[in-house]
Design a protein around this motif. Structure first.
Motif, PDB file in Angstrom:
ATOM      1  N   TYR A 141       0.842  -1.207   0.000  1.00 44.51           N
ATOM      2  CA  TYR A 141       0.000   0.000   0.000  1.00 44.51           C
ATOM      3  C   TYR A 141       0.872   1.250   0.000  1.00 44.51           C
ATOM      4  N   THR A 142       1.928   1.260   0.819  1.00 46.19           N
ATOM      5  CA  THR A 142       2.808   2.420   0.909  1.00 46.19           C
ATOM      6  C   THR A 142       3.497   2.696  -0.418  1.00 46.19           C
ATOM      7  N   ILE A 143       3.999   1.643  -1.073  1.00 41.58           N
ATOM      8  CA  ILE A 143       4.659   1.811  -2.371  1.00 41.58           C
ATOM      9  C   ILE A 143       3.674   2.320  -3.415  1.00 41.58           C
ATOM     10  N   SER A 144       2.447   1.785  -3.415  1.00 44.85           N
ATOM     11  CA  SER A 144       1.453   2.190  -4.417  1.00 44.85           C
ATOM     12  C   SER A 144       1.033   3.644  -4.249  1.00 44.85           C
ATOM     13  N   GLU A 145       1.016   4.134  -3.015  1.00 42.15           N
ATOM     14  CA  GLU A 145       0.586   5.506  -2.756  1.00 42.15           C
ATOM     15  C   GLU A 145       1.721   6.520  -2.901  1.00 42.15           C
ATOM     16  N   ALA A 146       2.871   6.197  -2.333  1.00 41.04           N
ATOM     17  CA  ALA A 146       3.973   7.166  -2.274  1.00 41.04           C
ATOM     18  C   ALA A 146       5.009   6.978  -3.374  1.00 41.04           C
ATOM     19  N   GLY A 147       4.940   5.860  -4.112  1.00 39.84           N
ATOM     20  CA  GLY A 147       5.944   5.610  -5.133  1.00 39.84           C
ATOM     21  C   GLY A 147       7.210   5.027  -4.520  1.00 39.84           C
ATOM     22  N   PRO A 148       8.182   4.631  -5.337  1.00 44.94           N
ATOM     23  CA  PRO A 148       9.400   3.981  -4.812  1.00 44.94           C
ATOM     24  C   PRO A 148      10.216   4.875  -3.890  1.00 44.94           C
ATOM     25  N   TRP A 168       5.200   0.554  -8.665  1.00 43.32           N
ATOM     26  CA  TRP A 168       4.256   1.150  -7.718  1.00 43.32           C
ATOM     27  C   TRP A 168       2.823   1.046  -8.239  1.00 43.32           C
ATOM     28  N   LYS A 169       2.638   0.878  -9.541  1.00 40.01           N
ATOM     29  CA  LYS A 169       1.301   0.737 -10.108  1.00 40.01           C
ATOM     30  C   LYS A 169       0.720  -0.660  -9.870  1.00 40.01           C
ATOM     31  N   GLN A 170       1.577  -1.628  -9.589  1.00 36.14           N
ATOM     32  CA  GLN A 170       1.131  -3.001  -9.366  1.00 36.14           C
ATOM     33  C   GLN A 170       0.964  -3.340  -7.892  1.00 36.14           C
ATOM     34  N   ALA A 171       1.584  -2.572  -7.009  1.00 39.52           N
ATOM     35  CA  ALA A 171       1.576  -2.889  -5.577  1.00 39.52           C
ATOM     36  C   ALA A 171       0.195  -2.657  -4.970  1.00 39.52           C
ATOM     37  N   GLY A 172      -0.127  -3.429  -3.935  1.00 41.23           N
ATOM     38  CA  GLY A 172      -1.407  -3.293  -3.240  1.00 41.23           C
ATOM     39  C   GLY A 172      -1.380  -4.107  -1.968  1.00 41.23           C
ATOM     40  N   VAL A 173      -2.559  -4.463  -1.429  1.00 38.61           N
ATOM     41  CA  VAL A 173      -2.607  -5.227  -0.180  1.00 38.61           C
ATOM     42  C   VAL A 173      -3.269  -6.594  -0.331  1.00 38.61           C
ATOM     43  N   ILE A 174      -3.802  -6.896  -1.519  1.00 41.78           N
ATOM     44  CA  ILE A 174      -4.456  -8.188  -1.685  1.00 41.78           C
ATOM     45  C   ILE A 174      -3.432  -9.317  -1.699  1.00 41.78           C
ATOM     46  N   GLU A 175      -2.295  -9.077  -2.351  1.00 44.09           N
ATOM     47  CA  GLU A 175      -1.215 -10.065  -2.354  1.00 44.09           C
ATOM     48  C   GLU A 175       0.054  -9.405  -1.850  1.00 44.09           C
TER      49      GLU A 175
END
Length: 473
Positions: free
Chosen positions: A40-47, A268-275
């Motif tokens: 979640y952090t990577i997807s929101e804030a970027g690398p 960062w566009k692929q990151a999330g919390v489901i996996e």
């Protein structure tokens, strides 16, 4: 179930060794906050934003631990920060800090069970999350029913497994990042391509760093377990400073190193919390069964945090009961030294947060992290203020600062800076629509704790007055 002879004193045994104290604290940190919420952090804030957020969060954790170290070595008691806040800020604040910390962990325990259920779907895609959550909940409850020594030994080995796994991930992930290990679907090594392309280091700007700080703080929460467990340590004066020094640099290495590798391998566009992004990386590396192995390790890590969290929440209720702030029934201890009634209540409330495994686990999980993160930041703020007041009173009494076995450096700069960072993290919640609900729930809950404490005291005072008047008449 309760042994009245052994519970007449209602004191917990000091049976934890130094290695237990360190690993319990480390075990409380390395869980969903790193293995799942990092996505979640990577997807929101970027690398770049994710790395910056974890560096800031790590620095904040370092300051908090310095404050806690001075307090815990001077007064090693179970439920430490609740006791410190009661003594140096006020009983109502101490009560609120204790309840907020208990809330943090019971919510966290439930979220760990939910995350465990999500991970099990990798192997059993046709099963429900809640079924696995209930199974793991029963397992952790039974582990906590055992003696403190057995709990500590179990947690030591839980933590050892996941520490070894993180080191393995950093080594293998780093090798894949720089082309020493091939990745499926990629002809060239990613190296720094995720940092340079797709919007750069901060694709969404700098505000998301502030917005994700609560999730990052949630990831670092658990280090303060040293304070909770100090009351059951064999030699807290020796063990606490040693554990604090070890936990700080090792946690920073594990978190920042892992986030750097993750950000370099997962867009960062692929990151999330489901996996878990960790599992995604091993899937891409293509080493046979590596992703399944990592999934198992992460599952072990989540259960480890749930184990530590249920321990912490149970001990906090015991501490509140010992201070006569809640029912004395919650202070009863079994023959094995376990506050069983407090354990049952903590587990029951944790089960409420398991509802997230039934209703939209992917989205509700983020809310649970926000609520738990807000609660732990409030507790951290209380630790800073307690240390500030403790040192102020210590110096005012004319005692020598050298009498303190562990001293927070640069007083009062450290507690003040840490307090400001805690407030900034809470403000960041207001900018994130998916986590803002933590403020809507958390702030009224704090006021409710104060109101409950004052109403309870007022009622008790009135009852004492009525009893006195009856005796006089």
């Amino acid at each position: 179930m309760i042994n009245e002879d052994s519970t007449s004193k209602n004191q917990l045994a000091r049976s934890m060794k130094s290695r237990h104290l360190f690993m319990i604290s480390l075990g409380g940190v390395i869980g969903t906050g790193l293995f799942l919420s990092s996505g979640y952090t990577i997807s929101e804030a970027g690398p770049g934003g994710a790395i910056a957020a974890y560096l800031i969060g790590g620095f904040m954790m370092y300051l908090i631990m310095l404050c806690l170290g001075e307090l815990t070595v001077a007064m090693p008691v179970t439920g430490s920060f609740q006791v410190y806040a009661t003594k140096y800020i006020g009983p109502a604040t101490g009560f609120t800090i204790g309840i907020m910390y208990w809330l943090n962990w019971v919510v966290t325990v439930g979220s760990e069970f939910t995350a465990s259920g999500l991970l099990m779907q990798r192997w059993f895609p046709n099963t429900s999350v809640w079924m696995w959550s209930c199974f793991f909940g029963l397992l952790i409850f039974l582990l906590n029913c055992l003696s403190v020594k057995i709990f500590a030994e179990t947690e030591f080995w839980f933590s050892t497994i996941k520490v070894a796994a993180i080191i393995l991930f950093i080594v293998m992930g780093g090798a894949a990042m720089f082309g020493f290990i091939p990745m499926e679907g990629r002809d060239t090594a990613p190296v720094f391509s995720n940092f340079m392309g797709q919007g750069g280091l901060f694709p969404n700007g700098f505000l998301p760093i502030l917005m994700t700080m609560i999730s990052v703080n949630f990831a670092f929460s658990g280090t303060e377990l040293i304070g909770i467990a100090a009351g059951e340590s064999e030699n807290p004066e020796r063990d606490v400073p040693k554990s604090i020094k070890n936990i700080i640099w090792r946690t920073m290495f594990f978190f920042v190193g892992a986030i750097f590798v993750l950000a370099g391998l997962v867009s960062w566009k692929q990151a999330g919390v489901i996996e878990s992004p960790f599992v995604m990386v091993f899937d891409d590396i293509g080493v046979p069964y590596a992703a399944d192995f990592m999934n198992f390790v992460i599952l072990t890590a989540l259960l480890s945090v749930a184990n530590s969290g249920l321990y912490a929440s149970t001990r906090m209720l015991w501490s509140l009961s010992s201070e006569k702030m809640i029912s004395p029934k919650l202070g009863k201890i079994t023959k094995k030294g376990v506050p069983f009634n407090a354990l049952v209540l903590s587990m029951a409330v944790s089960c409420l947060s398991l509802l997230s495994s039934v209703f939209a686990p992917g989205t509700v999980y983020v809310v649970l992290v926000a609520v738990a993160g807000f609660a732990v930041v409030v507790v951290w703020f209380g630790i800073c203020l307690s240390q500030f007041m403790f040192r102020k009173n210590f110096l005012k009494s004319g005692r020598n600062i050298r009498d303190l076995k562990f001293r927070t450096p640069l007083y009062p700069v450290v507690p003040i800076v840490a307090s400001v960072m805690c407030l900034a993290s809470c403000i960041g919640l207001a900018f994130d629509p998916s986590q803002r609900i933590a403020l809507y729930c958390g702030i009224p809950f704090i006021f409710a704790c104060y109101a409950f404490y004052y109403m309870k005291n007022r009622l008790q005072s009135r009852e004492k007055t009525d009893d006195y008047m009856e005796k006089v008449n």
